[in-house]
Structure formats: C-alpha cells, structure tokens
Design a protein around this motif. Structure first.
Motif, PDB file in Angstrom:
ATOM      1  N   PRO A   1      46.443  33.705  25.650  1.00 23.61           N
ATOM      2  CA  PRO A   1      46.087  34.232  26.974  1.00 23.61           C
ATOM      3  C   PRO A   1      44.655  34.734  27.021  1.00 23.61           C
ATOM      4  CG  PRO A   1      47.467  35.784  25.786  1.00 23.61           C
ATOM      5  CD  PRO A   1      47.426  34.540  24.967  1.00 23.61           C
ATOM      6  N   GLY A   2      44.175  34.959  28.233  1.00 22.59           N
ATOM      7  CA  GLY A   2      42.820  35.453  28.438  1.00 22.59           C
ATOM      8  C   GLY A   2      41.872  34.343  28.819  1.00 22.59           C
ATOM      9  N   GLY A   3      40.637  34.741  29.181  1.00 20.08           N
ATOM     10  CA  GLY A   3      39.642  33.769  29.584  1.00 20.08           C
ATOM     11  C   GLY A   3      38.264  34.384  29.631  1.00 20.08           C
ATOM     12  N   PRO A   4      37.238  33.568  29.857  1.00 16.56           N
ATOM     13  CA  PRO A   4      35.862  34.074  29.865  1.00 16.56           C
ATOM     14  C   PRO A   4      35.421  34.681  31.192  1.00 16.56           C
ATOM     15  CG  PRO A   4      35.867  31.706  30.102  1.00 16.56           C
ATOM     16  CD  PRO A   4      37.294  32.100  29.916  1.00 16.56           C
ATOM     17  N   LYS A   5      36.302  34.650  32.199  1.00 19.88           N
ATOM     18  CA  LYS A   5      35.947  35.215  33.500  1.00 19.88           C
ATOM     19  C   LYS A   5      37.091  36.121  33.975  1.00 19.88           C
ATOM     20  CE  LYS A   5      35.235  30.999  34.961  1.00 19.88           C
ATOM     21  NZ  LYS A   5      34.955  29.820  35.819  1.00 19.88           N
TER      22      LYS A   5
ATOM     23  N   GLY B   1      45.773  42.601  32.292  1.00 20.16           N
ATOM     24  CA  GLY B   1      47.142  43.070  32.348  1.00 20.16           C
ATOM     25  C   GLY B   1      47.303  44.415  31.680  1.00 20.16           C
ATOM     26  N   GLY B   2      48.071  45.318  32.305  1.00 22.19           N
ATOM     27  CA  GLY B   2      48.336  46.618  31.714  1.00 22.19           C
ATOM     28  C   GLY B   2      47.358  47.684  32.152  1.00 22.19           C
ATOM     29  N   LEU B   3      47.374  48.788  31.423  1.00 24.25           N
ATOM     30  CA  LEU B   3      46.515  49.924  31.735  1.00 24.25           C
ATOM     31  C   LEU B   3      45.050  49.521  31.710  1.00 24.25           C
ATOM     32  CD1 LEU B   3      48.392  52.564  29.586  1.00 24.25           C
ATOM     33  CD2 LEU B   3      48.198  52.619  32.060  1.00 24.25           C
ATOM     34  N   GLY B   4      44.300  49.988  32.687  1.00 21.22           N
ATOM     35  CA  GLY B   4      42.884  49.670  32.759  1.00 21.22           C
ATOM     36  C   GLY B   4      42.587  48.408  33.526  1.00 21.22           C
ATOM     37  N   SER B   5      43.601  47.662  33.928  1.00 16.39           N
ATOM     38  CA  SER B   5      43.359  46.436  34.699  1.00 16.39           C
ATOM     39  C   SER B   5      44.417  46.306  35.796  1.00 16.39           C
ATOM     40  CB  SER B   5      43.318  45.207  33.787  1.00 16.39           C
ATOM     41  OG  SER B   5      44.514  45.083  33.037  1.00 16.39           O
ATOM     42  N   VAL B   6      45.496  45.559  35.536  1.00 18.39           N
ATOM     43  CA  VAL B   6      46.557  45.382  36.527  1.00 18.39           C
ATOM     44  C   VAL B   6      47.847  45.929  35.931  1.00 18.39           C
ATOM     45  CG1 VAL B   6      47.776  43.769  38.028  1.00 18.39           C
ATOM     46  CG2 VAL B   6      45.400  43.321  37.407  1.00 18.39           C
ATOM     47  N   ARG B   7      48.212  47.122  36.362  1.00 15.47           N
ATOM     48  CA  ARG B   7      49.437  47.732  35.859  1.00 15.47           C
ATOM     49  C   ARG B   7      50.667  46.994  36.397  1.00 15.47           C
ATOM     50  NH1 ARG B   7      46.658  53.372  37.507  1.00 15.47           N
ATOM     51  NH2 ARG B   7      45.682  51.848  38.886  1.00 15.47           N
ATOM     52  N   GLY B   8      51.754  47.078  35.662  1.00 17.86           N
ATOM     53  CA  GLY B   8      52.963  46.355  36.018  1.00 17.86           C
ATOM     54  C   GLY B   8      53.165  45.106  35.188  1.00 17.86           C
TER      55      GLY B   8
ATOM     56  N   GLY C   1      47.309  42.839  28.364  1.00 21.50           N
ATOM     57  CA  GLY C   1      46.575  41.662  27.906  1.00 21.50           C
ATOM     58  C   GLY C   1      47.356  40.370  27.868  1.00 21.50           C
ATOM     59  N   SER C   2      48.409  40.243  28.672  1.00 18.64           N
ATOM     60  CA  SER C   2      49.287  39.072  28.557  1.00 18.64           C
ATOM     61  C   SER C   2      49.067  38.005  29.612  1.00 18.64           C
ATOM     62  CB  SER C   2      50.753  39.531  28.634  1.00 18.64           C
ATOM     63  OG  SER C   2      51.042  40.076  29.920  1.00 18.64           O
ATOM     64  N   LEU C   3      48.229  38.264  30.628  1.00 17.09           N
ATOM     65  CA  LEU C   3      48.134  37.338  31.749  1.00 17.09           C
ATOM     66  C   LEU C   3      47.316  36.094  31.392  1.00 17.09           C
ATOM     67  CD1 LEU C   3      47.723  39.832  34.709  1.00 17.09           C
ATOM     68  CD2 LEU C   3      49.791  38.844  33.734  1.00 17.09           C
TER      69      LEU C   3
ATOM     70  N   MET D   1      56.379  41.348  32.292  1.00 15.52           N
ATOM     71  CA  MET D   1      56.328  42.580  33.083  1.00 15.52           C
ATOM     72  C   MET D   1      56.375  43.823  32.184  1.00 15.52           C
ATOM     73  SD  MET D   1      56.087  41.022  35.826  1.00 15.52           S
ATOM     74  CE  MET D   1      56.426  39.359  36.375  1.00 15.52           C
ATOM     75  N   GLN D   2      55.777  44.874  32.682  1.00 19.08           N
ATOM     76  CA  GLN D   2      55.836  46.182  32.027  1.00 19.08           C
ATOM     77  C   GLN D   2      55.782  47.228  33.124  1.00 19.08           C
ATOM     78  OE1 GLN D   2      52.441  48.066  29.825  1.00 19.08           O
ATOM     79  NE2 GLN D   2      53.716  47.642  28.034  1.00 19.08           N
ATOM     80  N   SER D   3      56.955  47.691  33.547  1.00 18.38           N
ATOM     81  CA  SER D   3      57.043  48.528  34.740  1.00 18.38           C
ATOM     82  C   SER D   3      56.561  49.950  34.504  1.00 18.38           C
ATOM     83  CB  SER D   3      58.483  48.554  35.259  1.00 18.38           C
ATOM     84  OG  SER D   3      59.353  49.034  34.246  1.00 18.38           O
ATOM     85  N   LEU D   4      56.739  50.469  33.280  1.00 21.10           N
ATOM     86  CA  LEU D   4      56.392  51.862  33.003  1.00 21.10           C
ATOM     87  C   LEU D   4      55.273  51.924  31.987  1.00 21.10           C
ATOM     88  CD1 LEU D   4      57.207  54.836  33.566  1.00 21.10           C
ATOM     89  CD2 LEU D   4      58.688  54.678  31.554  1.00 21.10           C
TER      90      LEU D   4
END
Length: 773
Positions: free
Chosen positions: A681-685, A647-654, A658-660, A762-765
């Motif tokens: 949150p988070g996981g090994p894969k 989640g966030g910059l470097g992965s899935v923006r929006g 690191g919250s998914l 969510m984090q739109s910006l």
C-alpha cells in the motif's frame, strides 16, 4: 450556651488568680535567697526563670508576685500556677498542660489528611504543642469551615482526647462528612435585554449535568459566585450597558442543607452607543500612530473590552519608545438624553527609562542561560516594550514552564532606571507518547515513546520511540540542541532502525531500514525558521514468501541492499496563540528531500497549512490541509519504499493505520482474483484534508483542557501514473475527546468511514497520547 460557659470559666479563673495573688500580697516583702520550681515534667526550668520578674537577691513584693503569675499563665504551658514563700525561698509550683502527641482523622474522604493537619497547624494545634481545649474548639470550627467550602454543610466532627503516659494526649477527629449540597436553581432577576439562559451560560457554576461528578460545577462556592457575577458585569459592559449593576445576591439553603438556591438581582440600565473618540494629553507627536491603535468604534455600542484593549495598546506603544511608565486613561462623558457616550483617551508617557538589570526567578531546575538567551531586551539598554513582550513570549514558548510573568520595578533613588524580573513556574518536561488502535483484522496495536524536552535543565531535548508490534518494529532516537550556536541555530540528530514484516510466517519477507540525519534550523524572524540538513539511509529487502511484486521489481532495479544520501530543506511559520490549545493563528510548513547520491535518486516534498478560527469564546474551528509529492530523478523510478502512507491517526481516521491503497493497486487486486500478496500500500502522491470543531466537554464548564470534537477527514493516495481525482478519495466522520493530561495531549476518537472501497481495512476506535491534531 457555649458563650455563657466560657464566661463562667473565665470568671472563676479570674477569681482564683485574684485569691492566689492576694495570698502572695499578704506576705511581707523580703529578700529572696533562692527560687525553686516544682511540678515540671517537659518544660525546662530555664523557661520559668526567664519568665518571672524576680531574681535571687531581689526584694519580693506584691507587684512582682502578681506579675510572675501573669507571665507564667501567658506562656500557655500551664494549667495552674502557685507561688509559695518560706524562709526567704520562693517555690513556684506549676501544673503543666498536656502535650499533644498525635493528631489523627477518621472518616475523611473529601480532603487529604495532610491538608487537614496543615489547617490545624495554622491555628496552633499540632504535634508537640500544648493541649488547649479552646484551641480544640477552634480546630473543630476550622475543619467545618474547610468542609463548608466544599458545600458539605451537614458535616459533623467529634473530638476524642485520649491521655497517655508522660502527660501527653492523642487527639482524634472523627468526621461524618454527609452529602454535598447541590445547586438546585440559579435565577437572574431583572434581566430584559438577554434571556436568562443566555446569561447563565456565562457562569462556571450551574445546576449540574451528567459530568458534574468531574467538574463539580453544581457545588456552591462563594468565591466562584463572585467570579461569575464579575463575568456577568463584564458581559453587560461589553454590550453597552454602562450603568449596569448587581443590586443583591441571595443564597438560600434548604432545611436539610442539601440544596442551594441562588438569586441574583440586577438592574440593566440603558444601552449607550459611542458618539465620539478623542485624544488628550501627550502622545509624543505621534497622534496618527496612536489613532491607528484604537479599536473602539464610533456609532456602535460601548464595549469595555475594546476600551481596555485600546488603553493597553497605548501603554504598550509608549513602552516601545522607552517610556516604561506610560499610561492611558479612558474618561467617559455620558449623555443620558440621547443614550450616547463620548470617550476621551488621556495619554501620559511619564518619563523615559532604561533597564539596569534583568533577574530570573523560579528556575530551580532550568539553567539561567536557557532563559536569558531568549531575551531580546538587553541590560543597560533603553526600555523597549515590544522587545520585552517578545522576550516573555519566547520564554513561554519553550514549553518548560506553567507560568511566565514579567515584573518591572523602579530602582530606588533613580528616576530613569528599572529592573526586570522574569518569574517562571517550572513544570515536568518529560512526556510519554502512547498510541493504540483496535481493528477487526489485527486486534490491538501499540506504540510507545518518551521525550524529555529540557534534559538536565539544559534546554536540549532527548526522544526515544519504540514500536514492538508483531508486524512493525521501530527504534528511533533523536536529540535537538536549540542553541547549537549562540545566534540561535538549532541542531537535530535523528537515528532510526525500522523492521517491517507484514506476515508472521517464519519464511515471510521483511524490510529493514537504518537511517541517520542531521538538520540545522536557522531562525530568520520571531516566527520563521529555515531548516537545512542531510542524512544517510540503508535499506535491505530480505526475500521470503509473499514478497510483493513491486518489491521484487524494486530489487531487480536497485538491488536488495540500497543506499541513499538525501539532503533536506524546509521552512516553517507558527503564529498560533498556543501550542497545546490553539484558538487562533496559523501554521505553515514546507519541506523538501532530495537524494543526490547513492543507489536511489528521488525528490520528496510536503506542504502543510493549519488554520485556527475562534467560532465563539469557547469553540474553535481547526482546518488542516497537507499535500505530499514524490518522484524519481536521473531517469530512475521513484522508490516504492519511499511511498507515503494513508489511513489512521494523522490522516483519515476510521481506517487502519497506513493501509489505504491507490487505484492502480486496487485494480491489481481485482485482476489477481482478490489476492493482495503482490501489493504494497501507499504511493508517491498524497492529499490530506481535516476539519475539526472543538468545544468544552458537556458539563465541563470553560475548561479548555478537556474538550470534545467532531471531525471530517478526507484523503487520497495515488500511484506514480494515477491522476489526482476526487473520486479516489476516502472520507470519514466521527467524534472524539481531547484532554491535556499530565503526560501530554490525549485523544480518543471514534470514526465511521462514509466513503470507502472494497478491501479497505477499518479501524473504528483510535487512542493516542502525544499528538495535538
């Protein structure tokens, strides 16, 4: 009128000088007993004595009198000069020109005052110089020329001369800049093979857009117009129009001097196809190797870029065998009856040479050894073009210089020796990284970092990263010595202290992690490096309210304080054409981490590939794919504190950084009635997929440092027992702006999730400095 006035003044001056000379000539010759000078205020008497061709004891004559007056006027220091004689004494009476005490400007907004002062200094008008009305007139014209170069044709300049004490004057230039003349229309007349809009897209100058205030592309410049015409000519030559020519260029300015109309008249000529390519000259018996370098294609339209690329490849290939002066020339034989052209490549290896000396210039801060250790070409060795190119590219990839060029000079008096000079232009190597994100739940979050890539000119890097948010506190220090050994083995040391306290309650739980590692990088080829290292980690869970169940389970299995000794191994290959603004090439990375001792036993691995495709001359498609996997070893579970985040910059923006959560975590939230206190949150894969289409910013012309991009992000995070399925992936789309700023790459992105799950934050910006993808 001005010319007439100047002519009258010069005539009067000549008559006066003639009368003075005649008065002097009317005297009978006599022996000079003494020479005196009167009227001096700032000029030294020695200057006068040194200028006149008369000395004490000389015989005063008509010729010497006239020569004395001419010499003193030529100094430019005096408004009037008279020579009087009495009883064998010559009296030189002078009236000095005023001296310029100060030069000031008012009303100037387009130029910095220092730039204007330099322009006047170049024509001789500056503080401490003699005041000359003719120079002031030239100064006004020079200032207007500077403004005309900025398309400000209505600029008016009024000069005020203010006398002050000690025969000095102050000059004041009052500038009324007026409005900038804008390009209203650009026409290309005579083009038939291509549309006018297609050709105008090649130009840097245009009629303006909403970003013209930044790019100034709608300001007329003769230099830019000439460059655009050359671009137009090169385009036609790449399309087979060998006889293309620009007949004329007209630039018309409106009566109010606010609008410019540009008309370019061209003759396209016929389009020619290549009928045959043949070799001529001396190819060192390696005709097949040279043939393989030809990019020109028979049967296709003549392409000047392919011809230039081929001749350059021939010259470079000659250099690989020591022929530093090898050249190839393309000769064309045009058949206008069939619209075909035969190309003959004439090769001349000239003579073989070896490198006598390698010089380094322009490195005021960077040490010589930092540059020289990147060289693959050695002194006193045969000239090797491939090694020289590798040396130049390696110096450029250091990232310490704005520009790196390599010059070859023949050694005078020899036939087989050359000297190489690498010229560098240094740039600031310190960078600041700043990250910010806005979310509805937590508001604004900030991170800060500083990195010096070329500390003290040594080639080593120093970096600090700090995060002082109310939930996560981080302090990271790292340093890299790229030449820890003379063979180019690098060494990186990392020290980190991280504290995570997800809740602001005083009694809330927290997690503290302290780590240190050392990694060595061993280069195997010019683009391949293998990394080996090891580290130490200490993690402590401080119990408190809202402690997630998974953390309590971790503490029950491993303890509240755990230690691990991970070993790391990795490999990378980087073939991008540019590290900051790549348009082609690929990056491959493989990294592994294995904890072989301590309380925690696990393995983690990362595989990443980035590919860049040039969609067009200005547009680039960037693709990124990354897979992360972790698992426990020695019969132990995978430690939850080593989970990957998504989640966030470097992965899935929006989404918030690191919250998914995984499918298992979402199911646990549902089972708990919506409570998330037992979830981390988070996981090994983890799987991350990104696609970006980058293009120059609208109105920004061909400036590749300022670009906009559209993107699609897809990513999935999975628990240890979760299957990797596409249905569990999030996705988002968005647009953003990328700018290579003086403090590093800057990115501003607006993202909208198109696939999400209940409970996602969510984090739109998102805004970031210091990242390139």
């Amino acid at each position: 009128m001005r010319l007439k006035s100047i002519f009258v003044l010069r005539t009067v001056a000549a008559v006066v000088a003639g009368l003075v000379a005649h008065a002097a000539i009317a005297l009978e010759p006599f022996a000079v007993r003494d020479i005196r000078v009167e009227g001096l205020q700032r000029v030294e008497a020695g200057t006068v004595f040194a200028s006149i061709p008369v000395r004490v004891g000389d015989t005063y004559s008509d010729e010497k009198a006239a020569a004395s007056i001419r010499s003193l006027f030529a100094l430019g220091l005096f408004k009037d000069v008279r020579i009087e004689a009495k009883d064998g004494v010559l009296v030189v009476v002078v009236e000095e020109r005023p001296t310029i005490a100060d030069v000031e400007f008012s009303g100037s907004k387009e130029f910095d005052k220092d730039i204007l002062k330099k322009a006047l200094r170049d024509i001789g008008l500056a503080d401490g110089r003699p005041y000359d009305k003719a120079l002031v007139d030239r100064a006004e014209q020079e200032l207007k020329r500077q403004y005309i170069s900025k398309s400000m044709y209505t600029t008016e300049i009024v000069t005020t001369v203010t006398p002050i004490e000690r025969n000095r004057v102050n000059l004041s230039f009052a500038v009324s800049e007026g409005d900038v003349a804008k390009i209203k229309e650009i026409r290309i007349v005579g083009a038939r093979a291509f549309t006018e809009s297609r050709l105008l897209d090649l130009f840097d100058q245009d009629t303006g857009g909403w970003l013209s205030w930044y790019t100034k592309s709608n300001r007329y410049s003769r230099t830019k117009l000439n460059a655009d015409i050359e671009t137009l000519r090169s385009f036609y030559l790449t399309q087979g129009y060998l006889e293309f020519k620009v007949d004329s260029t007209q630039v018309a300015i409106s009566p109010d001097k606010q609008g410019m109309n540009i008309t370019v008249n061209v003759t396209e000529g016929d389009r020619f196809a290549v009928s045959r390519i043949k070799l001529a000259g001396n190819y060192l018996g390696k005709e097949e190797e040279f043939q393989s370098l030809i990019t020109i294609k028979a049967g296709e339209a003549y392409n000047s870029d392919q011809v230039a690329q081929t001749t350059k490849a021939f010259s470079d290939y000659y250099g690989n065998f020591g022929y530093a002066f090898g050249r190839a020339e393309a000769k064309t034989d045009i058949d206008r009856a069939t619209n075909q052209v035969e190309i003959t490549l004439v090769g001349d290896p000239s003579r073989r040479a070896y490198v006598r000396r390698i010089n380094v210039a322009g490195n005021d801060r960077t040490r010589d050894e930092v540059i020289r250790r990147e060289f693959r070409q050695l002194e006193a060795s045969w000239y090797d073009g491939e090694k020289i190119r590798q040396s130049r590219n390696r110096v450029d990839r250091l990232g310490y210089f704005k520009e790196v060029t390599m010059d070859t000079q023949e050694v005078p008096g020899t036939q087989d020796q050359v000297d190489l000079t690498v010229n560098v232009v240094e740039k600031p190597t310190g960078s600041i990284s700043l990250g910010a994100g806005v979310s509805s739940a937590d508001g604004l979050g900030l991170t800060f970092g500083f990195r010096q890539e070329n500390a003290f000119g040594s080639g080593s890097s120093l970096g600090v990263e700090v995060n002082t948010s109310k939930y996560n506190r981080t302090l990271v220090f790292n340093t890299t010595n790229p030449y820890f050994t003379e063979d180019g083995v690098s060494r990186t040391i990392n020290l980190a202290q991280r504290t995570s306290k997800p809740y602001t309650d005083i009694d809330s739980y927290s997690v503290q992690t302290t780590g240190a590692s050392m990694v060595f990088g061993v280069p195997f080829t010019e683009s391949d490096t293998v990394f080996l290292g090891g580290g130490f980690d200490r993690t402590e869970i401080i119990p408190g309210t809202l402690l997630p169940t998974v953390y309590q389970d971790f503490a029950n299995e491993f303890g509240l304080v755990t230690y691990s000794l991970p070993l790391t191994a990795g490999w990378s290959r980087d073939t991008r054409d540019s590290a900051l603004v790549p348009s082609t090439g690929r990056v491959l990375r493989l990294n592994g981490e294995w904890s072989v001792a301590g309380d925690l036993r696990y393995v983690r691995s990362t595989a990443q590939v980035q590919q860049f495709f040039p969609v067009s001359k200005k547009t680039t498609l960037a693709l990124n794919a990354q897979v992360d996997l972790g698992m426990g070893t020695d019969g132990l579970n995978y430690p939850v504190l080593k989970n990957y985040a998504l989640g966030g910059l470097g992965s899935v923006r929006g989404f918030e950084q690191g919250s998914l959560t995984t499918a298992t975590q979402r199911a646990a939230v549902i089972a708990a009635g919506g409570l998330t206190t037992g979830i981390a949150p988070g996981g090994p894969k983890k799987i991350t997929l990104n696609a970006e289409l980058l293009s120059p910013f609208p109105g920004g012309g061909s400036d590749r440092t300022l670009r906009w991009f559209g993107f699609v992000d897809v990513g999935g995070i999975y628990g240890p027992n979760d299957p990797v399925v596409l249905d569990d992936m999030r996705a988002s789309v968005g647009v953003g702006v990328s700018w290579i700023s003086p403090v590093g790459p800057l990115r501003l992105a607006f993202a909208k999730p198109i696939r999400q799950f209940d409970g996602d934050k969510m984090q739109s910006l998102a805004f970031q400095i210091g990242t390139s993808f």
